[in-house]
Design an enzyme around this catalytic site. Structure first.
Site, PDB file in Angstrom:
ATOM      1  N   TYR A  57       0.824  -1.218   0.000  1.00 56.64           N
ATOM      2  CA  TYR A  57       0.000   0.000   0.000  1.00 56.64           C
ATOM      3  C   TYR A  57       0.852   1.258   0.000  1.00 56.64           C
ATOM      4  O   TYR A  57       0.424   2.291  -0.535  1.00 56.64           O
ATOM      5  CB  TYR A  57      -0.992  -0.032   1.163  1.00 56.64           C
ATOM      6  CG  TYR A  57      -2.063  -1.067   0.936  1.00 56.64           C
ATOM      7  CD1 TYR A  57      -3.147  -0.802   0.105  1.00 56.64           C
ATOM      8  CD2 TYR A  57      -1.961  -2.335   1.505  1.00 56.64           C
ATOM      9  CE1 TYR A  57      -4.108  -1.766  -0.145  1.00 56.64           C
ATOM     10  CE2 TYR A  57      -2.917  -3.305   1.263  1.00 56.64           C
ATOM     11  CZ  TYR A  57      -3.989  -3.014   0.435  1.00 56.64           C
ATOM     12  OH  TYR A  57      -4.936  -3.980   0.181  1.00 56.64           O
ATOM     13  N   HIS A 112     -14.956   1.461   0.268  1.00 57.85           N
ATOM     14  CA  HIS A 112     -13.827   0.551   0.478  1.00 57.85           C
ATOM     15  C   HIS A 112     -12.619   1.246   1.094  1.00 57.85           C
ATOM     16  O   HIS A 112     -11.511   0.719   1.062  1.00 57.85           O
ATOM     17  CB  HIS A 112     -13.434  -0.121  -0.841  1.00 57.85           C
ATOM     18  CG  HIS A 112     -14.445  -1.110  -1.327  1.00 57.85           C
ATOM     19  ND1 HIS A 112     -14.478  -1.588  -2.618  1.00 57.85           N
ATOM     20  CD2 HIS A 112     -15.476  -1.715  -0.681  1.00 57.85           C
ATOM     21  CE1 HIS A 112     -15.489  -2.441  -2.741  1.00 57.85           C
ATOM     22  NE2 HIS A 112     -16.102  -2.528  -1.587  1.00 57.85           N
ATOM     23  N   SER A 181     -17.537  -4.269 -12.359  1.00 57.09           N
ATOM     24  CA  SER A 181     -17.645  -5.621 -12.916  1.00 57.09           C
ATOM     25  C   SER A 181     -18.998  -6.251 -12.645  1.00 57.09           C
ATOM     26  O   SER A 181     -19.427  -7.162 -13.352  1.00 57.09           O
ATOM     27  CB  SER A 181     -16.545  -6.511 -12.328  1.00 57.09           C
ATOM     28  OG  SER A 181     -16.731  -6.643 -10.920  1.00 57.09           O
ATOM     29  N   ASN A 205     -19.863   1.170 -19.205  1.00 53.02           N
ATOM     30  CA  ASN A 205     -18.776   0.216 -19.024  1.00 53.02           C
ATOM     31  C   ASN A 205     -18.101  -0.030 -20.373  1.00 53.02           C
ATOM     32  O   ASN A 205     -18.667   0.267 -21.426  1.00 53.02           O
ATOM     33  CB  ASN A 205     -19.336  -1.108 -18.486  1.00 53.02           C
ATOM     34  CG  ASN A 205     -18.511  -1.678 -17.360  1.00 53.02           C
ATOM     35  OD1 ASN A 205     -17.354  -1.293 -17.164  1.00 53.02           O
ATOM     36  ND2 ASN A 205     -19.084  -2.598 -16.608  1.00 53.02           N
ATOM     37  N   ALA A 223     -15.102   5.330 -20.208  1.00 49.88           N
ATOM     38  CA  ALA A 223     -15.765   6.238 -19.273  1.00 49.88           C
ATOM     39  C   ALA A 223     -15.458   7.689 -19.605  1.00 49.88           C
ATOM     40  O   ALA A 223     -16.322   8.563 -19.477  1.00 49.88           O
ATOM     41  CB  ALA A 223     -15.334   5.915 -17.842  1.00 49.88           C
TER      42      ALA A 223
END
Length: 245
Positions: A57, A112, A181, A205, A223
């Site tokens: 990260y 998230h 997805s 998409n 996009a």
């Protein structure tokens, strides 16, 4: 479409940030930047090898702050939509980058987590973080100082701010999904929730998602091309309604 819309919820996934140079998780081989997901994106992986996870990260955080990583036309269009719409625009993103903020959006739910924040592994206190997090970096808000970790929701953990998301879906009259997805729940179920409350639904998409049949309207392409076109349509109808009033 039933113009004008006043309460728009936009769900964004990895596809919107990929055009800005953000590397995405490759579901077909289970790898993310050549690492197995179970090694770098699960609580078990962190417990097993915290140095590997922190470094993973830390590298993503450095990449995000590279001057070459910028919001693309899709991010900028959504920022414009929020600024100019006579109503509410809520961005619900599965992405952990800050490209929506930099694109001009303010009403953002990071379900998230956020890469540029760290979190105490015990108290869950969150702080801004632009540098590295190392094994041994402790949060002193607890009676017993505890290890800091990335403020990222890993596989097996509960997404953040779900109550706020469901409240937004209940009042939405337009739900747009961009670059997802359609296989990761609970986000994949949001289109169904929005439809149940009467929202018009649009998928944008590169190709049909796993849940494309749930959407009333589908637009396939980049996009950075399709989102600005849609925003132009939404705002054009807003202007025409103002002129005819």
């Amino acid at each position: 479409m039933n113009f004008p819309y006043r309460n728009i919820v936009v769900l964004t996934g990895a596809g919107i940030s990929a055009e800005s140079g953000i590397q995405t998780f490759r579901a077909q081989d289970g790898l993310w930047e050549n690492h197995r997901i179970e090694d770098v994106a699960t609580p078990e992986g962190f417990a097993r090898d915290p140095d590997l996870v922190q470094d993973f990260y830390n590298q993503r955080r450095k990449k995000l702050q590279d001057p070459n990583i910028e919001p693309n036309a899709a991010h900028l269009a959504l920022g414009r939509l929020e600024a100019e719409l006579d109503g509410q625009v809520t961005i619900v993103t599965q992405n952990i980058d800050n490209l929506h903020e930099r694109g001009g959006n303010k009403n953002i739910i990071h379900m998230h987590g956020e890469l540029l924040k760290s979190r105490c592994s015990v108290s869950n206190q969150v702080i801004e973080e632009t540098g590295d997090i190392l094994t041994g970096d402790l949060c002193h808000c607890c009676q017993m100082p505890s290890q800091m970790r990335p403020h990222v929701v890993w596989f097996g953990e509960m997404p953040l701010r779900m109550g706020e998301i469901y409240s937004a879906l209940e009042t939405a009259d337009l739900f747009i999904s961009i670059g997802t997805s359609g296989v990761v729940y609970p986000a994949a179920g949001f289109v169904h929730d929005a439809k149940m409350h009467g929202a018009h639904t649009i998928e944008i998409n590169l190709e049909p998602s796993a849940i494309e049949s749930e959407f009333v309207e589908k637009r396939y392409g980049k996009a950075s091309v399709e989102v600005p076109k849609l925003v132009e349509e939404l705002l054009a109808h807003l202007e025409s309604n103002v002129e005819s009033a």
